[in-house]
Design an enzyme around this catalytic site. Structure first.
Site, PDB file in Angstrom:
ATOM      1  CE  LYS A 122      -4.202  26.434 -25.131  1.00  0.00           C
ATOM      2  NZ  LYS A 122      -5.194  27.111 -24.292  1.00  0.00           N
ATOM      3  NE  ARG A 169      -8.796  26.943 -17.935  1.00  0.00           N
ATOM      4  CZ  ARG A 169      -8.574  26.933 -19.239  1.00  0.00           C
ATOM      5  NH1 ARG A 169      -9.086  25.999 -19.990  1.00  0.00           N
ATOM      6  NH2 ARG A 169      -7.852  27.866 -19.813  1.00  0.00           N
ATOM      7  CE1 TYR A 225      -6.893  -7.702 -31.855  1.00  0.00           C
ATOM      8  CE2 TYR A 225      -6.626  -5.329 -32.171  1.00  0.00           C
ATOM      9  CZ  TYR A 225      -6.090  -6.579 -31.929  1.00  0.00           C
ATOM     10  OH  TYR A 225      -4.740  -6.699 -31.746  1.00  0.00           O
TER      11      TYR A 225
END
Ligand code: PLP
Length: 373
Positions: A39, A137, A264
């Protein structure tokens, strides 16, 4: 696959180490069945090449999360049984039947649709019933499963090949909770069996139980262990070796004087005159911003700290103390360089995460290559 590969960064999968892991795990599990869990793009390692290698090494059952992954493998010519672990929606029944996928059953809507299409096309579809023993789940709760079987076990053109559950706490070596779930599972299976609801393949464990035979039942579903990253830090697991190396290259080097903000937001300021190397790998490829806080990469076998904020497609490294650094030099952000190894567990620690999150996050823009060392 993507036409937009970053040529400067490669994900190398060591074939000898992968084969070694497969064979160590296989030896522990046989004569029981080893189900190769591929998976999430084989946890980032490339679903197709990993599936082919597993099959070459004698693993003849695979598992994926989604119907789409199953269809992808079938279209690429993979013909071994494929178990879809996630719950598919009823409107995916057609693909399950057409592509001969084995589906997990957690609810009646999908089963009834699969059965209907199987009858229409004159096929028999293998399914595995999922019991929820505590992960909450997928799966049917123990108190509902007898009624479910009474209503659906004899659905036409359905072959109940397996029954399974999934541990919630085995990955943290909580054997107390694991045993409670294991007992619930066995109890329910026995109860169902006494009522005539039988299942050929019973299974409950993943990598965490490879070296705990008691939980093997008829099959063990192994994912991350194949790639050398067992969830628990048990002596036995030390035999497994990570197979992945992610290697980029330095594209630019600059000498920056003391006291200069870089990147940044300028939140890193050079503390002396520093030599800064740029690599073309950023958070859009899975090199997560969070790594910059504590993280480093390997350059010439030495640690080069990540400095400044990681950008979408670039990151900066401090190579001031590393000698003989040039543009084009290899930078390993994960895996092996010389006798050094930068583990996914270490990257996970930098961001308070887990190795599977680290491994599963690399983008499709990074080319996966299988290497012979
Ligand atoms: C991911 C998964 C596995 C494999 O777990 P690993 O710890 O990677 O071996 C097994 N079963 C189910 C249901 C899963 O979701």
């Amino acid at each position: 696959m993507s036409e937009l590969y970053f040529k400067t960064t490669q994900m190398r999968i060591s074939l000898p180490l992968l084969k070694q892991n497969i064979n160590i795990i296989k030896k522990e599990i046989e004569p029981k069945i080893l189900l190769g869990v591929v998976k999430a793009n084989a946890t980032g390692h490339d679903i197709l090449s990993i599936s082919n290698i597993l099959i070459d090494e004698g693993i003849n059952r695979l598992a994926v999360t989604t119907v789409e992954e199953g269809v992808f493998l079938r279209e690429k010519g993979i013909d071994v049984p494929i178990l879809v672990l996630g719950s598919a929606l009823p409107n995916q029944a057609k693909e399950i039947v057409n592509y001969n996928l084995t589906t997990t059953i957690s609810a009646e809507a999908l089963l009834s649709e699969v059965s209907k299409l199987a009858v229409q096309t004159n096929k028999t579809v293998s399914v595995h019933l999922k019991l929820d023993t505590g992960l909450h789940r997928y799966g049917i709760l123990p108190e509902d499963i007898i009624a479910f079987c009474e209503e659906w076990y004899y659905a036409p053109n359905i072959k109940w090949e397996g029954i399974y559950s999934h541990f919630s706490n085995a990955d943290i070596a909580d054997w107390y909770t694991t045993d409670e779930q294991f007992n619930t599972f066995n109890h329910v299976v026995n109860e169902l069996s006494a009522l005539g609801f039988t299942f050929q393949i019973k299974h409950i464990g993943g990598t965490a139980v490879v070296f705990r035979k008691k939980y093997h039942l008829d099959m063990v579903r192994v994912g991350i262990g194949l790639f050398g990253y067992p969830p628990i830090d048990d002596e036995n697991f030390k035999k497994l070796k990570p197979v992945l190396t992610i290697a980029s290259q330095i594209v630019q080097i600059k000498n920056i004087s003391k006291g200069t903000p870089i990147g940044y937001g300028g939140n890193y300021i050079t503390s002396r005159d520093e030599k800064i190397a740029l690599i073309p790998l950023g958070h859009s490829n899975g090199y997560k911003r969070g790594y910059a806080k504590e993280g480093y990469a390997l350059v010439n076998g030495k640690k080069a700290k990540i400095v400044g904020a990681i950008s979408l497609d670039q990151a900066l490294l401090n190579v001031t103390d590393i000698e003989d650094v040039s543009v084009g030099d290899e930078v390993v952000v994960l895996g092996y360089q010389g006798d050094q190894h930068l583990s996914a567990n270490e990257l996970a620690n930098w961001i308070d995460s887990s190795s599977d999150e680290v491994l599963g996050s690399w983008s499709d823009r990074l080319l996966r290559v299988i290497v012979d060392q």
